[in-house]
Write an enzyme that holds these catalytic residues in place. Sequence first.
Site, PDB file in Angstrom:
ATOM      1  N   ARG A  61       0.822  -1.217   0.000  1.00 29.96           N
ATOM      2  CA  ARG A  61       0.000   0.000   0.000  1.00 29.96           C
ATOM      3  C   ARG A  61       0.856   1.267   0.000  1.00 29.96           C
ATOM      4  NH1 ARG A  61      -2.098   2.134   4.268  1.00 29.96           N
ATOM      5  NH2 ARG A  61      -2.283   0.193   5.431  1.00 29.96           N
ATOM      6  N   TYR A 114     -17.522  14.256 -17.569  1.00 31.17           N
ATOM      7  CA  TYR A 114     -17.843  12.848 -17.342  1.00 31.17           C
ATOM      8  C   TYR A 114     -18.943  12.730 -16.280  1.00 31.17           C
ATOM      9  CZ  TYR A 114     -17.036   7.954 -16.182  1.00 31.17           C
ATOM     10  OH  TYR A 114     -17.195   6.624 -15.964  1.00 31.17           O
ATOM     11  N   ASP A 179      -8.942  17.218 -16.840  1.00 35.83           N
ATOM     12  CA  ASP A 179      -9.192  15.826 -17.217  1.00 35.83           C
ATOM     13  C   ASP A 179      -8.974  15.734 -18.719  1.00 35.83           C
ATOM     14  OD1 ASP A 179     -10.272  13.372 -18.015  1.00 35.83           O
ATOM     15  OD2 ASP A 179     -11.793  13.384 -16.445  1.00 35.83           O
ATOM     16  N   LYS A 204      -9.344   4.030 -20.246  1.00 37.57           N
ATOM     17  CA  LYS A 204      -9.772   4.323 -21.606  1.00 37.57           C
ATOM     18  C   LYS A 204      -8.607   4.119 -22.584  1.00 37.57           C
ATOM     19  CE  LYS A 204     -13.434   5.298 -19.266  1.00 37.57           C
ATOM     20  NZ  LYS A 204     -13.788   6.650 -18.808  1.00 37.57           N
TER      21      LYS A 204
END
Length: 396
Positions: A61, A114, A179, A204
């Site tokens: 982590r 989005y 973005d 994407k």
Amino acid sequence: MRALSTRVVHAGRDDLKSLGVHAVPVDLSSTYPAQDSSSAGASLEAWVAGHGEAVNPVYARLHNPTVARFEHALAELEGAEAAVAFGSGMAALSAVLLAARQSGSNLVAVRPMYGSSDHLLASGLLGIETRWAEADDIAAHIDRDTALVFIETPANPTLQLVDIAAVVAQAGAVPVLVDSTFATPVLQQPLRHGASLVLHSATKFLGGHGDVMAGVVACSEHWAARLRQVRILTGALLHPWAAFLLLRGLQTLVLRVEAAQRSARVLAKRLEQHPAVRRVHLPGRGDARQQDIARRQMRGPGAVLAFELHAGEAAARQLMARLGLITPAVSLGSCDSLLQHPASLTHRVLDPDTRRACGIAPGLLRMSVGIEAVEDLWADLLQALDAGQAGRTAVA
Ligand SMILES: *Cc1c(COP(=O)(O)O)cnc(C)c1O
């Protein structure tokens, strides 16, 4: 500097030769042996402070070497000091909001964007107030508690472009997050225009094959340290297998984007001439202002287009149902072409007035153009469009 088409192939792989391997090694350890406890302790302290490097990963982590390769690659491609990867685009956006906010902070954002980003901002879930603004009116919404300006360009699903440099000028000292998922670093590098942070849903185009979920933020080392700290504490990790797939996907990024973009241009032209189609959206094809923005900040329109049918929502749904080759599905940036109906799917959660105000018409369809032969894609679209026309003529 070497060409981007060379750099996507080699980024994040500089040390492979010296390691004596050709493919990227995948490190799946969740924990790491402490050679001696004082150096493990020093490493842990470095990770928790947000450093990008230390001797011992200690615990997955805190750090993963395969994920770090993907981050180095993305930073290089965006021209950034650093990048920080997350388990999804939404995890990446959440981390930026958590890193930016203080008690009482607000952010200024431009619609459309989005659907889930809109939903997250509108929900106030992360304790930051959202002020929606027009792109030209951002400055008026900024005050001393504004922690961030957030834009998406090209915007989902209308492909509206926002002038990054103009937004940065309005934002003054407030950091601007862009973005850039639809553009990829192949077509647009927001940091060059003064943005502080660039976000990608790597699910994407960067992954490119519809088989991995990921998000990444490219930024200064200063921001990256804060984002790593958020990632350590929230656990919004990218899995090392996903990082491996992303590094593989990146190698063909330029080829895929260029091929799909060529087809998108052809399809946009033909769709525009079809009698069932009211209008087509593709970056750089709008009014003079949009064309000017495209020229200044993009190297091409990309491979996502949208088109609106005269006959509205029912016709849009019927067209989706008639497709054979093109998959009716949300998401974008895969090798195969995908088509979806924003009003009923990706932007369903927006209230109808907001949808209308940002140009998401009931008859709008968004298509992510893949790398299939363009004539096969057109044949599929044409039979679906023509069947709709024939149906309406018969009814009339
Ligand atoms: C998909 C997408 C996101 C969200 O990314 P996930 O990987 O699905 O969490 C954010 N922004 C844009 C523009 C997207 O297309």
